[in-house]
Write a protein that holds these residues in place. Sequence first.
Motif, PDB file in Angstrom:
ATOM      1  N   ARG A 178       0.997  -1.168   0.087  1.00  0.00           N
ATOM      2  CA  ARG A 178       0.008   0.129  -0.003  1.00  0.00           C
ATOM      3  C   ARG A 178       0.848   1.346   0.006  1.00  0.00           C
ATOM      4  O   ARG A 178       1.047   1.919   0.843  1.00  0.00           O
ATOM      5  CB  ARG A 178      -0.940  -0.033   1.234  1.00  0.00           C
ATOM      6  CG  ARG A 178      -1.973  -1.215   0.942  1.00  0.00           C
ATOM      7  CD  ARG A 178      -2.789  -1.362   2.511  1.00  0.00           C
ATOM      8  NE  ARG A 178      -3.739  -2.401   2.301  1.00  0.00           N
ATOM      9  CZ  ARG A 178      -4.769  -2.563   1.519  1.00  0.00           C
ATOM     10  NH1 ARG A 178      -5.173  -1.568   1.167  1.00  0.00           N
ATOM     11  NH2 ARG A 178      -5.343  -3.777   1.650  1.00  0.00           N
ATOM     12  N   PRO A 179       1.522   1.487  -1.156  1.00  0.00           N
ATOM     13  CA  PRO A 179       2.397   2.820  -1.301  1.00  0.00           C
ATOM     14  C   PRO A 179       1.364   4.135  -0.820  1.00  0.00           C
ATOM     15  O   PRO A 179       0.531   4.146  -1.269  1.00  0.00           O
ATOM     16  CB  PRO A 179       2.849   2.591  -2.724  1.00  0.00           C
ATOM     17  CG  PRO A 179       1.921   1.795  -3.391  1.00  0.00           C
ATOM     18  CD  PRO A 179       1.180   0.869  -2.443  1.00  0.00           C
ATOM     19  N   ARG A 180       2.140   5.161   0.029  1.00  0.00           N
ATOM     20  CA  ARG A 180       1.537   6.487  -0.029  1.00  0.00           C
ATOM     21  C   ARG A 180       2.541   7.434  -0.393  1.00  0.00           C
ATOM     22  O   ARG A 180       3.836   7.134  -0.338  1.00  0.00           O
ATOM     23  CB  ARG A 180       1.103   6.414   1.434  1.00  0.00           C
ATOM     24  CG  ARG A 180       0.547   5.274   2.108  1.00  0.00           C
ATOM     25  CD  ARG A 180      -0.300   5.751   3.215  1.00  0.00           C
ATOM     26  NE  ARG A 180      -1.214   4.466   3.747  1.00  0.00           N
ATOM     27  CZ  ARG A 180      -2.081   3.852   3.261  1.00  0.00           C
ATOM     28  NH1 ARG A 180      -2.586   4.333   2.115  1.00  0.00           N
ATOM     29  NH2 ARG A 180      -2.649   3.021   3.760  1.00  0.00           N
ATOM     30  N   GLY A 181       2.133   8.469  -0.660  1.00  0.00           N
ATOM     31  CA  GLY A 181       2.940   9.557  -0.864  1.00  0.00           C
ATOM     32  C   GLY A 181       3.958   9.459  -1.979  1.00  0.00           C
ATOM     33  O   GLY A 181       3.388   9.092  -3.000  1.00  0.00           O
ATOM     34  N   ALA A 182       5.113   9.835  -1.854  1.00  0.00           N
ATOM     35  CA  ALA A 182       6.284   9.576  -2.775  1.00  0.00           C
ATOM     36  C   ALA A 182       6.294   8.203  -3.203  1.00  0.00           C
ATOM     37  O   ALA A 182       6.573   7.789  -4.419  1.00  0.00           O
ATOM     38  CB  ALA A 182       7.648  10.049  -2.222  1.00  0.00           C
ATOM     39  N   ASP A 183       5.975   7.095  -2.337  1.00  0.00           N
ATOM     40  CA  ASP A 183       5.917   5.724  -2.893  1.00  0.00           C
ATOM     41  C   ASP A 183       4.737   5.385  -3.873  1.00  0.00           C
ATOM     42  O   ASP A 183       4.925   4.771  -4.787  1.00  0.00           O
ATOM     43  CB  ASP A 183       5.627   4.912  -1.572  1.00  0.00           C
ATOM     44  CG  ASP A 183       6.897   4.605  -0.968  1.00  0.00           C
ATOM     45  OD1 ASP A 183       8.031   5.247  -1.312  1.00  0.00           O
ATOM     46  OD2 ASP A 183       7.003   4.314   0.405  1.00  0.00           O
ATOM     47  N   GLU A 184       3.994   6.291  -3.539  1.00  0.00           N
ATOM     48  CA  GLU A 184       2.494   6.004  -4.577  1.00  0.00           C
ATOM     49  C   GLU A 184       2.994   6.434  -6.107  1.00  0.00           C
ATOM     50  O   GLU A 184       2.753   5.844  -6.921  1.00  0.00           O
ATOM     51  CB  GLU A 184       1.392   6.846  -3.992  1.00  0.00           C
ATOM     52  CG  GLU A 184       0.082   6.209  -4.775  1.00  0.00           C
ATOM     53  CD  GLU A 184      -0.957   7.085  -4.260  1.00  0.00           C
ATOM     54  OE1 GLU A 184      -1.879   7.329  -4.967  1.00  0.00           O
ATOM     55  OE2 GLU A 184      -1.140   7.317  -2.834  1.00  0.00           O
ATOM     56  N   ALA A 185       3.546   7.556  -6.317  1.00  0.00           N
ATOM     57  CA  ALA A 185       4.028   8.243  -7.262  1.00  0.00           C
ATOM     58  C   ALA A 185       4.965   7.020  -8.026  1.00  0.00           C
ATOM     59  O   ALA A 185       4.876   6.905  -9.225  1.00  0.00           O
ATOM     60  CB  ALA A 185       4.656   9.645  -7.236  1.00  0.00           C
ATOM     61  N   ALA A 186       5.918   6.579  -7.300  1.00  0.00           N
ATOM     62  CA  ALA A 186       7.003   5.678  -8.016  1.00  0.00           C
ATOM     63  C   ALA A 186       6.085   4.500  -8.344  1.00  0.00           C
ATOM     64  O   ALA A 186       6.574   3.971  -9.409  1.00  0.00           O
ATOM     65  CB  ALA A 186       7.902   5.341  -6.863  1.00  0.00           C
ATOM     66  N   ALA A 187       5.098   3.963  -7.538  1.00  0.00           N
ATOM     67  CA  ALA A 187       4.210   2.953  -7.754  1.00  0.00           C
ATOM     68  C   ALA A 187       3.693   2.928  -9.172  1.00  0.00           C
ATOM     69  O   ALA A 187       3.588   2.239 -10.133  1.00  0.00           O
ATOM     70  CB  ALA A 187       3.488   2.565  -6.876  1.00  0.00           C
ATOM     71  N   HIS A 188       3.074   4.270  -9.436  1.00  0.00           N
ATOM     72  CA  HIS A 188       2.580   4.585 -10.715  1.00  0.00           C
ATOM     73  C   HIS A 188       3.542   4.506 -12.096  1.00  0.00           C
ATOM     74  O   HIS A 188       3.170   4.085 -12.873  1.00  0.00           O
ATOM     75  CB  HIS A 188       1.636   6.228 -10.610  1.00  0.00           C
ATOM     76  CG  HIS A 188       0.321   6.023 -10.048  1.00  0.00           C
ATOM     77  ND1 HIS A 188      -0.507   5.734 -10.686  1.00  0.00           N
ATOM     78  CD2 HIS A 188      -0.028   6.637  -9.098  1.00  0.00           C
ATOM     79  CE1 HIS A 188      -1.704   5.766 -10.030  1.00  0.00           C
ATOM     80  NE2 HIS A 188      -1.314   6.308  -8.693  1.00  0.00           N
ATOM     81  N   LYS A 189       4.623   4.858 -11.695  1.00  0.00           N
ATOM     82  CA  LYS A 189       5.721   4.795 -12.644  1.00  0.00           C
ATOM     83  C   LYS A 189       6.016   3.586 -13.227  1.00  0.00           C
ATOM     84  O   LYS A 189       6.149   3.450 -14.216  1.00  0.00           O
ATOM     85  CB  LYS A 189       6.873   5.826 -12.135  1.00  0.00           C
ATOM     86  CG  LYS A 189       7.966   5.900 -13.055  1.00  0.00           C
ATOM     87  CD  LYS A 189       9.107   6.862 -12.746  1.00  0.00           C
ATOM     88  CE  LYS A 189       9.973   6.839 -13.741  1.00  0.00           C
ATOM     89  NZ  LYS A 189      11.358   7.500 -13.665  1.00  0.00           N
ATOM     90  N   ALA A 190       6.345   2.386 -11.997  1.00  0.00           N
ATOM     91  CA  ALA A 190       6.574   1.476 -12.166  1.00  0.00           C
ATOM     92  C   ALA A 190       5.381   0.605 -13.061  1.00  0.00           C
ATOM     93  O   ALA A 190       5.834  -0.111 -13.917  1.00  0.00           O
ATOM     94  CB  ALA A 190       6.811   0.607 -10.954  1.00  0.00           C
ATOM     95  N   VAL A 191       4.336   1.099 -12.638  1.00  0.00           N
ATOM     96  CA  VAL A 191       2.996   0.185 -13.397  1.00  0.00           C
ATOM     97  C   VAL A 191       3.091   0.877 -14.829  1.00  0.00           C
ATOM     98  O   VAL A 191       2.971   0.176 -16.076  1.00  0.00           O
ATOM     99  CB  VAL A 191       1.862   0.834 -12.836  1.00  0.00           C
ATOM    100  CG1 VAL A 191       0.455   0.399 -13.767  1.00  0.00           C
ATOM    101  CG2 VAL A 191       1.437   0.183 -11.488  1.00  0.00           C
ATOM    102  N   PHE A 192       3.471   2.030 -14.926  1.00  0.00           N
ATOM    103  CA  PHE A 192       3.479   2.450 -16.625  1.00  0.00           C
ATOM    104  C   PHE A 192       4.652   1.905 -17.322  1.00  0.00           C
ATOM    105  O   PHE A 192       4.639   1.508 -18.529  1.00  0.00           O
ATOM    106  CB  PHE A 192       3.606   4.043 -16.388  1.00  0.00           C
ATOM    107  CG  PHE A 192       3.627   4.721 -17.840  1.00  0.00           C
ATOM    108  CD1 PHE A 192       2.716   4.688 -18.672  1.00  0.00           C
ATOM    109  CD2 PHE A 192       5.152   5.169 -18.475  1.00  0.00           C
ATOM    110  CE1 PHE A 192       2.956   5.243 -20.082  1.00  0.00           C
ATOM    111  CE2 PHE A 192       5.281   5.680 -19.598  1.00  0.00           C
ATOM    112  CZ  PHE A 192       4.142   5.741 -20.528  1.00  0.00           C
TER     113      PHE A 192
END
Lengths: 406, 64
Positions: B38-52
């Motif tokens: 459950r990534p939050r904050g900056a981790d969430e942005a990194a997770a979005h990037k990894a998904v892309f």
Amino acid sequence: MTNTDIDETSELVSFPIQRTCPFAIPPVYTKFREEAPVSQVVLPDGGKAWLVTKYEDVRAVMSNPKLSSDRRKKEFPVVVPGQNAALAKHAPFMIILDGAEHSAARRPVISEFSVRRVAAMKPRIQEIVDHFIDEMLKLPRPVDLNQVFSLPVPSLVVSEILGMPYEGHEYFMELAEVLLRRTTDEQGRIDISVQLRAYMDKLVEEKIANPGDDLLSRQIELQRRNGGIDRPQLASLCLLVLLAGHETTANMINLGVFSMLTRPELLAQIKADPANTPKAVDELLRFYTIPDFGAHRLAMDDVEIGGVLIRKGEAVIASTFAANRDPAVFDDPEELDFSRDSRHHVAFGYGPHQCLGQNLGRVELQVVFDTLLRRLPDLRLAVPAEELNFKSDALVYGLYELPVTW
Amino acid sequence: MRLEKDHDRCIGAGQCVRTDPRIFDQDDDGLVKVLIERPRGADEAAAHKAVFICPAKALSLAED
């Protein structure tokens, strides 16, 4: 008034489209991307294919399971003379397999190239790079960097990964160079394939008899445990790893060094801080996109790409080069900019076939650029840049020679 | 947001690990491991990037 096929064909652009400037994308790609991003082109054998030039569409082509990579299919587009006949001399390479067959071939090998595994190889890669620089420093100047450094580094790295004796690399490199030349004719390509096949078969037999701590030995052991050794398949795997693992990296070393020696501001960025190098490597990969003959696919069903209906049985070419210069995705894409984050480029492809060795390639390039430019601060071209001979006639873009001095 | 992985699709390219090794790793077979589900904050942005960036569409972000 009849609208004949001949009239239509005569207006089609011929593919492949050659580079004329070492830096700029051929204008026809830009025109296509702006005006008709999915359009028909004519291939050397007279067949037609859809050429796809936008980043988004290229990714869609390369990840669509209805678009086959299987070159054994008769209708598969032929861009290189003799390619299919040459492929028939080998058990199918994983890059031409689809779906479950592809997965079965790729899965056993992926852990060999994981990020962790490649990071563990870095000290040895550093030693190899230092070794070839030491050897180069003993030579009279100028030298051809390609021959004394750019090719030997990845050749030795990939030989060690496979467990192949390095003594054979010159023979192998000569054959591979002819195989990858676009001007090699059909019979030439078949002859080279037969020789390479024999060479790899021998390597597999030797490794079965004398296993070591290497990729090939581990694959043999894995297959033995799973019921039987598939020698032709192992020979194809080795050949693929070798072909994919040395020429490509060598060309990127040459193009990277050339870029930095002709653009002092880029060189300064690399020298300023090794933390800049990974970004620079990905930007160089994006900018040059060296395998620019495109990813070829055959439609197994009707598919819509970029609003255009591609019918079952039609050929599609996804231009990763055009995609990597798409201004919708990369600001000012014709500029080589080491400070940008371009890691979402498609120079290693996209979809299930994305390059297995990409992380190895990145680490090799990082170590090379950091070490070479630090140890040889006076490195410079030994001939005017205009005299360099670029590989615009090869399957993989690069430089035939890179004369340097220091 | 919850990060989900699909091992059937994963091709072991390692692009997720290179995006953020705190969020992703690879198992012994080279397949994706999600370390922060459950990534939050900056981790969430990194997770979005990894998904892309994932070439195999093996990653996705689901709403809780």
